[in-house]
Design a protein around this motif. Sequence first.
Motif, PDB file in Angstrom:
ATOM      1  N   LEU A 190       1.082  -1.321  -0.076  1.00  0.00           N
ATOM      2  CA  LEU A 190       0.340   0.001   0.142  1.00  0.00           C
ATOM      3  C   LEU A 190       1.013   1.167   0.448  1.00  0.00           C
ATOM      4  CD1 LEU A 190      -2.331  -0.506   3.076  1.00  0.00           C
ATOM      5  CD2 LEU A 190      -2.851  -1.551   0.396  1.00  0.00           C
ATOM      6  N   SER A 191       1.042   2.180  -1.481  1.00  0.00           N
ATOM      7  CA  SER A 191       1.350   3.150  -0.595  1.00  0.00           C
ATOM      8  C   SER A 191       0.560   4.172  -1.882  1.00  0.00           C
ATOM      9  CB  SER A 191       3.069   3.573  -2.380  1.00  0.00           C
ATOM     10  OG  SER A 191       2.410   2.832  -3.235  1.00  0.00           O
ATOM     11  N   ASP A 192       0.735   5.115  -1.011  1.00  0.00           N
ATOM     12  CA  ASP A 192       0.278   6.673  -0.750  1.00  0.00           C
ATOM     13  C   ASP A 192      -0.860   6.098   0.210  1.00  0.00           C
ATOM     14  OD1 ASP A 192       1.981   7.754  -3.008  1.00  0.00           O
ATOM     15  OD2 ASP A 192       1.212   6.688  -4.786  1.00  0.00           O
ATOM     16  N   VAL A 193      -1.428   5.826   0.577  1.00  0.00           N
ATOM     17  CA  VAL A 193      -2.280   6.052   1.666  1.00  0.00           C
ATOM     18  C   VAL A 193      -2.391   6.639   3.250  1.00  0.00           C
ATOM     19  CG1 VAL A 193      -3.007   3.585   0.993  1.00  0.00           C
ATOM     20  CG2 VAL A 193      -0.810   3.606   2.793  1.00  0.00           C
ATOM     21  N   THR A 194      -2.971   7.293   3.819  1.00  0.00           N
ATOM     22  CA  THR A 194      -2.854   8.164   4.907  1.00  0.00           C
ATOM     23  C   THR A 194      -2.687   7.190   5.467  1.00  0.00           C
ATOM     24  OG1 THR A 194      -5.305   7.320   5.094  1.00  0.00           O
ATOM     25  CG2 THR A 194      -4.661   9.659   3.750  1.00  0.00           C
ATOM     26  N   PRO A 195      -1.506   7.230   6.186  1.00  0.00           N
ATOM     27  CA  PRO A 195      -1.532   6.716   7.380  1.00  0.00           C
ATOM     28  C   PRO A 195      -2.489   5.773   7.874  1.00  0.00           C
ATOM     29  CG  PRO A 195      -0.544   8.597   7.790  1.00  0.00           C
ATOM     30  CD  PRO A 195      -1.268   8.938   6.561  1.00  0.00           C
ATOM     31  N   GLU A 196      -3.662   6.165   8.342  1.00  0.00           N
ATOM     32  CA  GLU A 196      -5.565   5.460   9.008  1.00  0.00           C
ATOM     33  C   GLU A 196      -5.733   4.693   7.895  1.00  0.00           C
ATOM     34  OE1 GLU A 196      -5.296   9.102   8.749  1.00  0.00           O
ATOM     35  OE2 GLU A 196      -4.617   9.012  10.921  1.00  0.00           O
ATOM     36  N   GLN A 197      -5.365   5.002   6.880  1.00  0.00           N
ATOM     37  CA  GLN A 197      -5.624   3.418   5.146  1.00  0.00           C
ATOM     38  C   GLN A 197      -4.934   2.566   5.774  1.00  0.00           C
ATOM     39  OE1 GLN A 197      -5.494   6.410   2.483  1.00  0.00           O
ATOM     40  NE2 GLN A 197      -7.841   5.117   1.653  1.00  0.00           N
ATOM     41  N   GLY A 198      -3.306   2.567   6.275  1.00  0.00           N
ATOM     42  CA  GLY A 198      -2.510   1.715   6.264  1.00  0.00           C
ATOM     43  C   GLY A 198      -3.034   1.229   7.593  1.00  0.00           C
ATOM     44  N   ALA A 199      -3.341   2.008   8.897  1.00  0.00           N
ATOM     45  CA  ALA A 199      -3.324   1.404   9.771  1.00  0.00           C
ATOM     46  C   ALA A 199      -4.505   0.486   9.698  1.00  0.00           C
ATOM     47  CB  ALA A 199      -3.661   2.348  11.021  1.00  0.00           C
ATOM     48  N   GLU A 200      -5.463   0.752   9.037  1.00  0.00           N
ATOM     49  CA  GLU A 200      -6.538   0.026   9.175  1.00  0.00           C
ATOM     50  C   GLU A 200      -6.047  -1.501   8.341  1.00  0.00           C
ATOM     51  OE1 GLU A 200      -9.679   0.690  10.318  1.00  0.00           O
ATOM     52  OE2 GLU A 200     -10.270  -0.940   9.420  1.00  0.00           O
ATOM     53  N   ALA A 201      -5.262  -1.733   7.177  1.00  0.00           N
ATOM     54  CA  ALA A 201      -5.110  -2.498   6.775  1.00  0.00           C
ATOM     55  C   ALA A 201      -4.620  -3.475   7.647  1.00  0.00           C
ATOM     56  CB  ALA A 201      -4.594  -2.000   5.912  1.00  0.00           C
ATOM     57  N   ILE A 202      -3.601  -3.141   8.493  1.00  0.00           N
ATOM     58  CA  ILE A 202      -2.449  -3.413   9.187  1.00  0.00           C
ATOM     59  C   ILE A 202      -3.993  -4.085  10.089  1.00  0.00           C
ATOM     60  CG2 ILE A 202      -1.017  -3.442  11.596  1.00  0.00           C
ATOM     61  CD1 ILE A 202       0.512  -1.587   9.382  1.00  0.00           C
ATOM     62  N   PHE A 203      -4.847  -2.801  11.159  1.00  0.00           N
ATOM     63  CA  PHE A 203      -5.628  -4.049  11.728  1.00  0.00           C
ATOM     64  C   PHE A 203      -6.296  -5.429  11.350  1.00  0.00           C
ATOM     65  CE2 PHE A 203      -9.941  -3.270  13.495  1.00  0.00           C
ATOM     66  CZ  PHE A 203      -9.904  -3.883  14.999  1.00  0.00           C
ATOM     67  N   LYS A 204      -6.674  -4.832  10.233  1.00  0.00           N
ATOM     68  CA  LYS A 204      -7.556  -5.972   9.607  1.00  0.00           C
ATOM     69  C   LYS A 204      -6.321  -7.649   9.712  1.00  0.00           C
ATOM     70  CE  LYS A 204      -9.558  -6.490   5.493  1.00  0.00           C
ATOM     71  NZ  LYS A 204      -9.706  -6.509   3.831  1.00  0.00           N
ATOM     72  N   LEU A 205      -5.574  -7.070   9.635  1.00  0.00           N
ATOM     73  CA  LEU A 205      -4.364  -8.682   9.433  1.00  0.00           C
ATOM     74  C   LEU A 205      -4.018  -9.020  10.917  1.00  0.00           C
ATOM     75  CD1 LEU A 205      -2.017  -9.097   6.929  1.00  0.00           C
ATOM     76  CD2 LEU A 205      -1.099  -9.413   9.732  1.00  0.00           C
ATOM     77  N   LEU A 206      -4.053  -8.188  11.539  1.00  0.00           N
ATOM     78  CA  LEU A 206      -3.736  -8.354  12.738  1.00  0.00           C
ATOM     79  C   LEU A 206      -5.293  -9.282  13.690  1.00  0.00           C
ATOM     80  CD1 LEU A 206      -2.021  -5.412  14.162  1.00  0.00           C
ATOM     81  CD2 LEU A 206      -1.104  -7.712  13.723  1.00  0.00           C
ATOM     82  N   LYS A 207      -6.037  -8.646  13.276  1.00  0.00           N
ATOM     83  CA  LYS A 207      -7.805  -9.556  13.612  1.00  0.00           C
ATOM     84  C   LYS A 207      -7.592 -10.765  12.950  1.00  0.00           C
ATOM     85  CE  LYS A 207     -12.016  -8.055  14.255  1.00  0.00           C
ATOM     86  NZ  LYS A 207     -12.435  -6.925  13.564  1.00  0.00           N
ATOM     87  N   GLU A 208      -7.168 -11.031  11.985  1.00  0.00           N
ATOM     88  CA  GLU A 208      -6.718 -11.896  11.041  1.00  0.00           C
ATOM     89  C   GLU A 208      -6.841 -13.136  11.369  1.00  0.00           C
ATOM     90  OE1 GLU A 208      -7.044 -11.405   6.882  1.00  0.00           O
ATOM     91  OE2 GLU A 208      -8.455 -10.229   6.486  1.00  0.00           O
ATOM     92  N   GLU A 209      -5.086 -12.770  12.114  1.00  0.00           N
ATOM     93  CA  GLU A 209      -4.147 -13.556  12.494  1.00  0.00           C
ATOM     94  C   GLU A 209      -4.786 -13.255  14.089  1.00  0.00           C
ATOM     95  OE1 GLU A 209      -1.772 -15.544  11.308  1.00  0.00           O
ATOM     96  OE2 GLU A 209      -2.646 -14.715   9.263  1.00  0.00           O
ATOM     97  N   GLY A 210      -5.255 -13.177  14.659  1.00  0.00           N
ATOM     98  CA  GLY A 210      -5.593 -13.596  16.332  1.00  0.00           C
ATOM     99  C   GLY A 210      -4.204 -13.140  16.807  1.00  0.00           C
ATOM    100  N   VAL A 211      -3.802 -11.800  16.468  1.00  0.00           N
ATOM    101  CA  VAL A 211      -2.809 -11.940  17.539  1.00  0.00           C
ATOM    102  C   VAL A 211      -2.794 -10.378  19.229  1.00  0.00           C
ATOM    103  CG1 VAL A 211      -1.061 -12.236  16.603  1.00  0.00           C
ATOM    104  CG2 VAL A 211      -1.187 -10.615  15.955  1.00  0.00           C
TER     105      VAL A 211
END
Lengths: 425, 269, 673
Positions: B246-267
Amino acid sequence: MSELVRRDPRKEWIARNRLHPQHLEVLAELGGGAVANEWMGPNGVMRRNPHAVGFIGPNGIRRIDRSGAQQAAQAPGRSVEAKDARRHVAIDTPAFMIAVVPDMAGGRLSSHDRDLLGLARQLADADPAQPGAVLAIVFGEHKETTFGEAGIDRLMHLEGERFSGYLPELSVATLQGVDREMAPRYWLLPDSNVGGELGRRLAARLGERPAAQVWQVEADAESATGWRCTARGAAGRNDISRTLPRIVLALAECADPVSETRHAAEPIKLSNGLPDVLGRIEDMGEVAVDPASVSLAEAEFILSAGNGVKDWDSYHYAADVLGATKGASRVAVDDGYMPRDRQVGATGTWVSARVYVAVGISGAIQHLQGIQSCDKVVAINLDEGCDMVKRADLAVIGDASAVLAALVKRVEQYRFEQQENRDAA
Amino acid sequence: MPHNAKSTASVGLNVAVLVSIGRHPLTARTRRADQDARAVEMALTLEGASVSLLHAGQQEHEHEEAIRGYLGMGIDTVSLIQQQSQADVVPALANALRTGAPQLVLTGTRAETGEASGVLPYLLAEALGWPIITGLAAVEKVEQGMATVLQALPRGKRRRLRIRLPAIATVDSSAPAARQSAFGPAKRGAFEHLDATSEIDEALAAWQVQPARKRPKRLKIVKSSSARDRFKAAAAKADGGSGQTLSDVTPEQGAEAIFKLLKEEGVLR
Amino acid sequence: MLDTLLPILLFSALALAAIGAVRRVRLWRQGRPSSVPVIKGLMQVPRRYLVDLHHVVERDKYISHTHVATAGGFVLAALLAIVVHGFGLNSTILAWVLLAATISMFIGSLLVAKRRSPPPSRLSKGPWMRLPKSLMAFSIGMFVVTLPTAGILPEGILQSGVGWIAAFVLAAIIVWGLGEMFFGMTWGGPMKHAFAGALHLAFHRRPERFSDGTGGEHRSTGLKALALDDDSAKLGVEKPADFTWNQLLGFDACVQCGRCEAMCPAFAAGQPLNPKKLIQDMVVGMAGGSDAHYYGSPYPGKPVGEHAGTPHGPIVNRAGGALVDAETLWSCTTCRACVEECPMMIEHVDAIVDMRRFLTLEHGNTPNKGAEVLDNLIATDNPGGFDPDSRLHWAADLNLPLMADKREADVLLWLGDGVFDMRNQRTLRAFISVLRAANVDFAVLGTEERDSGDVARRLGDEATFQSLAKRNIRTLSHYRFSRIVTCDPHSFHVLKNEYGELGTPEAPADYHVQHHSTYINELVVAGKLTFKAWKGGSVTYHDPCYLGRYNGEYEAPRDVLRALGIEVKEMVRSGYRSRCCGGGGGAPITDIPGKQRIPDMRMEDVRETGADLVAVGCPQCTAMLEGVVEPRADIKDIAELVADALIIKMPDEKATQSKAAPTVSRTAEEVMP
């Protein structure tokens, strides 16, 4: 909602006829919005319908979303519908019992528990003429609502003051009572931290030789019990194949979880009441431990910082909020920002985290070697061309502090929502 | 780590450590078993405690070399209960413990050879009528026949327990790592041979033991009433390959993507 | 009066010196026995001093001249003074010679004084600051007192009037001079180095280091094996008395010139090691006492005066506070820069490894990742703990010929543990492509190869080293090869210099071992490789310690680079003075913190040359230097540079003649300057 699937032959006909004027609308309706725009043609060639791509936006203009989010978002609707199609099974007069003691980690059936219940079902349903019942024994409070769906026929719930905390002696005495009263044909326990301990205690108490680390159970006419199991021995180096004993400590994925039937989960009680136990082990409660002090090699979620991290306070704060173990690249350690035991890489610790978040780490080859066995790697970096971004499953290009701050905010919001849900429940 | 602090109030405590032959997971060379060595380490860090090591097994050169690994940690002697190779060592060990009468018995959670079911400590506890606890992380204090200990829980958590002595405690890999085994003391350490009758473990003969097979990876099963869904799931491109950038994204969008991954992985807890 | 006083003074000083000498010898004899040829050794002293030692001293012209003038003058003056004044031999000629000698010594002492005003930081202060004055006292005193004998001043001039006072002053000066030069020589003054140093040269534990007039290389760098069979013997050095007596003698010979300190990478990086202080601490331990009377630079971060020891007390305490702290010993990278520089030919690295051996083999106290690495070596034969069966996985596509299949090959390619490191695999691939281009008949041991044992040995684990070495020797004995070639200077050194001692009559371990740069150079000289013209930027070359200082190979890598058309921009510290990358001796494993990192300093050396690329010849150096944060020069192994420049000749003649041939001729023009 009715469980019957209603079919409309006319609509199906329209859906098959691409030239029908209503074709698209019907397709969208039947496909739950996910229009099949790609299919295998009769000659094995992939066919595309360019008209079916995209969806009509709110102002009536066709929009094409290539991220795939549009389709994925609508998928669950159908699976919910499918769930209701499960067969309802009630076993009133079981020929025998299979006792299962699930871990109930976090108050719910874990996936390990469900696998085990799947195994119990296999054992119980082997002979359709004489079905056995699966008895689950649950200690303490729980939040689970899907015992029936997991394949449980009888549920013994031992709750109340007496059963809160770590009470291995009382638990095993209770199980002994169950054994005396119901004489289950098999005892199945997850070979995890909790279940493994309880199972071994029970085995020693009942004088049964258990099979531990079982990962496969097959029917075997030649064996004494009609079943044969394969267990890991010698710290995972050997497979021991033997007759299935009465007490089985099974590993995760020992069987498929129950998915096609629903069971009664009918509550039962011990008729003889609970035994009195003189406890020689006293639980004095959990001790608070800093998650960041977990050793790197054991950690399953690592937030690792490198040269690109400039605001160290916000990094440490983020690690605290996320509950992540802190790691570091060699440079961050050399520059004195992180202690040496936090160094990840070929020259530091080899880690095997489920999620590894690399903040401002460009990814020297030594570092990448150290994270080889990580499941998911997330990179937050300014440089799109660096090796860490190439390795990452998800890379966010941007300023590390800003992204971390946003992530912290998002997680805090999530925590808050969860707290509210919990309070509401 | 704050929980590995040395306990001071264990003076006069008599600790026995049961040690076994280990095998390296990759090369299968004999060595000191990792968890048993951690148990020895734990015993050695109990200040003022007297530590004795006990091993039941065959007297073989290769085994002796492995046991010397424990001697190299600074132990003078190991008591060796001689047993035949197919023997069930529980009766012999129980006898030895009854005679030795230690207040605390430490051992690893699971052996690295043989059946390695991890039941032995429980059988001993049952035979001796002693309480047993698992995952010992530290002994905080010992007084009036009660020991206050910390039990290791997954992900670095700890639970404080009070346990009546004599007791058996098992140690797993969350305990502090064992100290280095030094060559000199290992070479000079002595064995004390104890004779005991061997009770042959009959059940073993009926078992088939072979090198571990790779466990099949569970496929993602999609149980759906609709053939189309099942087909879609089966034909879906296996994920992996190159990751998502993800390039050219706002920090919020980036954070949202990471958050989604963290939640999917259950950590996220 | 002086005529009678002078012999008394001279002989009593000599007598005191003799008593001191006996006392000193007894201090040394506290050490373990070590057999040396006494007479032969003593006979060798002049040659060893004038040739080998002078060769080292000569690297600093100033001090070399100073020492020739001072020491030469002093030895001559002392001998003549005994003859002329002690025995009263009234020879004018001898007196004139004596005068000349004292003048020479006086000039020397002026140079010494100049050197010490102000003293550079590497020199010790304290008693050493009075040395130039003492030298002057001796030379002036002897000069004046000899004037009458030489007939320059009338005899008896000192017996009259003012002469008495002058005689009194003169006597005092002579007492001072004699005290420092004779008495101090054996009782522990700065002049001790002369007495101990001479005997140290005679009884050096590595006599191979000295030339014998027949020419050839005189190098002895391999560590000596430790006898592990004796069950009662303590392994390694626990206390000063556990060193052999000639090691103790060697420590006593230290002249505290601080050349080792100036060269030591760990000292420069602010790690708690100073070779000079370490040797002085051993002297303190040998005699008993504290280091409070040490006047040189301390171990970085460790003030002087907090450590003390006795000959039979431990050198290292677990809790610290003994003679030295363990981290001092673990800071050493075993780069041998100190040994190379030492004008007294003291063996620092041997001493450090001896003490490490005790810490590892008896204490079980290898710091940080040391214990883990050693455990891995024991269990998996490689320091990373990788599956030994996966040794050749990286080369699955290369189809490497295996010794097990071929039984015989010209070159046995020793791959080393770099096979598990992705960076080093690139180097190995490059070298294999070079070997293939030159049609070399080679084979590898594959999974039969084990770690050479270098790291284990430097970490003091002699047992693991010997076990690895003996198994490797047994494996090697099954195959026939004319030479071993390796890309790893550490394996190279160990195979070449340290395996020999462990060979048996059935499996002798004296191999012809070559570093890949040497071998490539041979291939180049034999015309088996053709190169494209060099198009890259400027290049500097970093000498690996284990190739250069340990084995004297400075030229072959440079020759190869020249053959590639590269003009090497030398760093200030190159060749035998090359600065270590920080990767040797297990230093990255024990990882003792300092103020900065050694590779960072080395990259700074590179930066000063302005080179865009550093050529290296060692996997450790590659890893350490590549660990330096960018921007920095690129790091490439010589094998990679050679492989990049290769022109592969097709076996198909027709195809090459039309295309490759013109390229070759063009290359030739460009390569030749």
